[in-house]
Write an enzyme that holds these catalytic residues in place. Structure first.
Site, PDB file in Angstrom:
ATOM      1  N   CYS A  35      -6.011 -16.806  16.059  1.00  0.00           N
ATOM      2  CA  CYS A  35      -7.019 -17.566  16.193  1.00  0.00           C
ATOM      3  C   CYS A  35      -8.156 -17.155  16.748  1.00  0.00           C
ATOM      4  O   CYS A  35      -8.818 -16.367  15.910  1.00  0.00           O
ATOM      5  CB  CYS A  35      -6.629 -19.153  16.617  1.00  0.00           C
ATOM      6  N   HIS A 144      -1.899 -20.473  13.616  1.00  0.00           N
ATOM      7  CA  HIS A 144      -1.134 -20.379  14.753  1.00  0.00           C
ATOM      8  C   HIS A 144       0.274 -20.255  14.464  1.00  0.00           C
ATOM      9  O   HIS A 144       1.007 -21.173  14.027  1.00  0.00           O
ATOM     10  CB  HIS A 144      -1.126 -21.723  15.448  1.00  0.00           C
ATOM     11  N   GLU A 146       2.688 -19.867  16.534  1.00  0.00           N
ATOM     12  CA  GLU A 146       3.422 -20.343  17.485  1.00  0.00           C
ATOM     13  C   GLU A 146       3.858 -22.128  16.820  1.00  0.00           C
ATOM     14  O   GLU A 146       4.640 -22.725  17.434  1.00  0.00           O
ATOM     15  CB  GLU A 146       2.992 -20.374  18.737  1.00  0.00           C
TER      16      GLU A 146
END
Length: 164
Positions: A35, A144, A146
């Site tokens: 990001c 992202h 994750e």
């Protein structure tokens, strides 16, 4: 952090003396930016008129107002939610990830590399933009991983196993 944070991130990053440590790591080790971490790799950002680290030649630009989706409806900024990522070049971090896999995004700014050589993936959100870059031992993503379910976990696992 992708929302109004580039200036603050760079200010704190420099104030804590981290520039040289990151330059050292990025020269010799696998490096993953996520990001705003991707945005910081570029020369300059429109967000707060901020100078970046300059690892990747190019600029970070704000999504324009009034963008329309394929259905003709106005797209919101920030770009928030799931979207397809299309690999632009083979890379070990794409191993086992389906073409057009969906990843989770939240950002108002996108990276525009000077050269297409660095573009590792693209995504469409009213305009086509670079959603991943790769250069030597650096790999960085605007999304992202994750928060991106199986495809994101696979990308992170591939990074852990990445041999340069």
């Amino acid at each position: 952090p992708g929302q109004g944070a580039m200036h603050d991130c760079m200010r704190e990053f420099l104030a804590r003396g981290l520039r040289e440590a990151v330059h050292q790591a990025a020269r010799h080790k696998p490096f993953l930016g996520i990001c705003v971490g991707m945005q910081m790799l570029f020369d300059h950002s429109e967000e707060g008129d901020t100078t970046g680290l300059g690892f990747i030649p190019g600029r970070v630009k704000r999504f324009p107002d009034g963008m329309l989706g394929p259905d003709g409806l106005r797209l919101k900024v920030p770009h928030m939610g799931w979207n397809e990522v299309h690999a632009a070049q083979p890379h070990p971090l794409w191993q086992g990830i389906e073409p057009g896999a969906r990843f989770y995004f939240v950002h108002s700014y996108y990276c525009a590399p000077e050269s297409s050589v660095a573009v590792a993936a693209t995504t469409d959100y009213g305009l086509g933009f670079t959603s991943a870059v790769a250069q030597a031992n650096i790999f960085s993503v605007q999304f992202h991983p994750e928060k991106s379910a199986a495809a994101g976990l696979r990308l992170l696992s591939n990074f852990v196993d990445w041999k340069i």
